[in-house]
Structure formats: C-alpha cells, structure tokens
Design a protein around this motif. Structure first.
Motif, PDB file in Angstrom:
ATOM      1  N   PHE A  20       6.319  32.092 -66.571  1.00 16.70           N
ATOM      2  CA  PHE A  20       5.837  31.034 -65.686  1.00 16.70           C
ATOM      3  C   PHE A  20       4.884  31.645 -64.669  1.00 16.70           C
ATOM      4  CE2 PHE A  20       9.840  29.476 -67.273  1.00 16.70           C
ATOM      5  CZ  PHE A  20       9.570  28.157 -67.538  1.00 16.70           C
ATOM      6  N   ARG A  21       3.689  31.119 -64.591  1.00 15.39           N
ATOM      7  CA  ARG A  21       2.715  31.575 -63.610  1.00 15.39           C
ATOM      8  C   ARG A  21       2.574  30.510 -62.535  1.00 15.39           C
ATOM      9  NH1 ARG A  21      -0.136  32.378 -68.518  1.00 15.39           N
ATOM     10  NH2 ARG A  21       0.121  34.505 -69.205  1.00 15.39           N
ATOM     11  N   SER A  22       2.465  30.947 -61.325  1.00 14.29           N
ATOM     12  CA  SER A  22       2.244  30.049 -60.188  1.00 14.29           C
ATOM     13  C   SER A  22       3.409  29.110 -59.923  1.00 14.29           C
ATOM     14  CB  SER A  22       0.953  29.247 -60.381  1.00 14.29           C
ATOM     15  OG  SER A  22      -0.138  30.111 -60.571  1.00 14.29           O
ATOM     16  N   LEU A  23       4.599  29.501 -60.299  1.00 11.54           N
ATOM     17  CA  LEU A  23       5.799  28.763 -59.933  1.00 11.54           C
ATOM     18  C   LEU A  23       6.660  29.685 -59.074  1.00 11.54           C
ATOM     19  CD1 LEU A  23       6.828  26.915 -63.220  1.00 11.54           C
ATOM     20  CD2 LEU A  23       5.600  25.999 -61.246  1.00 11.54           C
ATOM     21  N   TYR A  24       7.267  29.115 -58.049  1.00 15.16           N
ATOM     22  CA  TYR A  24       8.006  29.904 -57.075  1.00 15.16           C
ATOM     23  C   TYR A  24       9.386  29.312 -56.868  1.00 15.16           C
ATOM     24  CZ  TYR A  24       3.371  31.696 -56.195  1.00 15.16           C
ATOM     25  OH  TYR A  24       2.138  32.270 -56.351  1.00 15.16           O
ATOM     26  N   LEU A  25      10.423  30.140 -57.034  1.00 13.91           N
ATOM     27  CA  LEU A  25      11.798  29.726 -56.853  1.00 13.91           C
ATOM     28  C   LEU A  25      12.219  30.090 -55.432  1.00 13.91           C
ATOM     29  CD1 LEU A  25      14.656  30.127 -59.313  1.00 13.91           C
ATOM     30  CD2 LEU A  25      14.958  30.935 -56.986  1.00 13.91           C
ATOM     31  N   PHE A  26      12.795  29.131 -54.724  1.00 18.83           N
ATOM     32  CA  PHE A  26      13.209  29.350 -53.343  1.00 18.83           C
ATOM     33  C   PHE A  26      14.727  29.256 -53.237  1.00 18.83           C
ATOM     34  CE2 PHE A  26       8.879  27.853 -53.076  1.00 18.83           C
ATOM     35  CZ  PHE A  26       8.325  28.703 -52.130  1.00 18.83           C
ATOM     36  N   HIS A  27      15.363  30.350 -52.827  1.00 20.07           N
ATOM     37  CA  HIS A  27      16.797  30.271 -52.536  1.00 20.07           C
ATOM     38  C   HIS A  27      16.992  30.510 -51.042  1.00 20.07           C
ATOM     39  CE1 HIS A  27      16.450  34.647 -53.205  1.00 20.07           C
ATOM     40  NE2 HIS A  27      17.530  34.759 -52.461  1.00 20.07           N
ATOM     41  N   THR A  28      17.783  29.621 -50.449  1.00 20.40           N
ATOM     42  CA  THR A  28      18.009  29.646 -49.007  1.00 20.40           C
ATOM     43  C   THR A  28      19.519  29.642 -48.769  1.00 20.40           C
ATOM     44  OG1 THR A  28      15.996  28.327 -48.769  1.00 20.40           O
ATOM     45  CG2 THR A  28      17.408  28.498 -46.838  1.00 20.40           C
ATOM     46  N   PRO A  29      20.110  30.825 -48.580  1.00 19.59           N
ATOM     47  CA  PRO A  29      21.560  30.886 -48.422  1.00 19.59           C
ATOM     48  C   PRO A  29      22.063  30.485 -47.034  1.00 19.59           C
ATOM     49  CG  PRO A  29      20.640  33.090 -48.363  1.00 19.59           C
ATOM     50  CD  PRO A  29      19.500  32.149 -48.662  1.00 19.59           C
ATOM     51  N   LEU A  30      21.190  30.471 -46.031  1.00 20.91           N
ATOM     52  CA  LEU A  30      21.605  30.185 -44.656  1.00 20.91           C
ATOM     53  C   LEU A  30      20.729  29.117 -44.030  1.00 20.91           C
ATOM     54  CD1 LEU A  30      21.963  33.913 -43.496  1.00 20.91           C
ATOM     55  CD2 LEU A  30      23.798  32.403 -44.265  1.00 20.91           C
ATOM     56  N   GLY A  31      21.206  28.520 -42.945  1.00 16.97           N
ATOM     57  CA  GLY A  31      20.396  27.586 -42.180  1.00 16.97           C
ATOM     58  C   GLY A  31      20.590  26.139 -42.580  1.00 16.97           C
ATOM     59  N   SER A  32      19.752  25.288 -42.000  1.00 22.70           N
ATOM     60  CA  SER A  32      19.903  23.844 -42.199  1.00 22.70           C
ATOM     61  C   SER A  32      19.411  23.375 -43.569  1.00 22.70           C
ATOM     62  CB  SER A  32      19.154  23.083 -41.100  1.00 22.70           C
ATOM     63  OG  SER A  32      17.773  23.409 -41.146  1.00 22.70           O
ATOM     64  N   ASN A  33      18.572  24.155 -44.239  1.00 33.55           N
ATOM     65  CA  ASN A  33      18.070  23.780 -45.568  1.00 33.55           C
ATOM     66  C   ASN A  33      18.743  24.578 -46.678  1.00 33.55           C
ATOM     67  OD1 ASN A  33      16.234  21.874 -44.554  1.00 33.55           O
ATOM     68  ND2 ASN A  33      14.786  23.500 -44.066  1.00 33.55           N
ATOM     69  N   GLN A  34      19.983  24.928 -46.473  1.00 40.19           N
ATOM     70  CA  GLN A  34      20.743  25.739 -47.432  1.00 40.19           C
ATOM     71  C   GLN A  34      20.775  25.063 -48.798  1.00 40.19           C
ATOM     72  OE1 GLN A  34      24.645  26.452 -45.903  1.00 40.19           O
ATOM     73  NE2 GLN A  34      25.259  27.759 -47.590  1.00 40.19           N
ATOM     74  N   ASN A  35      20.485  25.837 -49.870  1.00 39.79           N
ATOM     75  CA  ASN A  35      20.492  25.263 -51.218  1.00 39.79           C
ATOM     76  C   ASN A  35      21.399  26.044 -52.164  1.00 39.79           C
ATOM     77  OD1 ASN A  35      18.918  27.522 -51.816  1.00 39.79           O
ATOM     78  ND2 ASN A  35      17.005  26.370 -51.766  1.00 39.79           N
TER      79      ASN A  35
END
Length: 103
Positions: A20-35
């Motif tokens: 996959f080019r130009s795709l970005y995975l975001f993991h957010t373990p802390l904070g108000s936008n935790q996923n």
C-alpha cells in the motif's frame, strides 16, 4: 491519492504481498481520541498475555485532516513480542470490495 499493489506469489492466497502506497495507519493508545484498549493485563510473573483490541483508522495522508479510507480492526497480544491480528476493511467506494485479514 492512495494506491496499492498486490503481488501474487507461487503459493496460497494468504502469502500474497500487499504493498500500500500513500496509506497511513494511526494508532492512538492514549488521550481523548484513543482507538485501542487493553482488555487483558499481562501475567505479573512472566509479563506475557497482555491483550489489546484496536480499531485503527487508515488514512490517505499523514495529516490529521486526511480522509479515513479503511479501518484495521482486531487485536494484538504480547507473547515476548507483540503479535497482531486484524482485518482491514475499506469504506471508500473504490476499495469497498476489499477485505484483508492478517494472521
């Protein structure tokens, strides 16, 4: 614009290389936008067994305003190293027919 390439190998479908080019995975373990969220704590003696579920967005750019085109939904388990298992489900119309599972 996001694009991707699937490179078949001389093996089962599970062995295809996904690029996959130009795709970005975001993991957010802390904070108000935790996923992601821990559901099982690790063993006190061994440190093994921590289990976390995730619903990570995959976007078409690295900026906070990028469009979410898919989600990586699954879990990861600590067994000396983190082992990840998730499905990538695309929600953008041109990708909607693709569902990828990793093991």
């Amino acid at each position: 614009m996001a694009n991707f390439q699937i490179t078949p190998r001389a093996a089962f479908v599970e062995s295809n290389e996904l690029n996959f080019r130009s795709l970005y995975l975001f993991h957010t373990p802390l904070g108000s936008n935790q996923n992601q969220s821990g559901i099982i704590d690790s063993n006190v003696t061994t440190g093994l067994g921590a289990t976390v579920v995730n619903n990570w967005p995959i976007c078409d750019g690295p900026s906070p305003g990028a469009t979410v085109v898919a989600r990586a939904q699954g879990l990861h388990i600590y067994a000396g190293n983190w082992q990840n298992t998730f499905s990538i489900t695309f929600g953008v119309e041109r990708y909607v027919h693709i569902c990828i599972r990793t093991y």
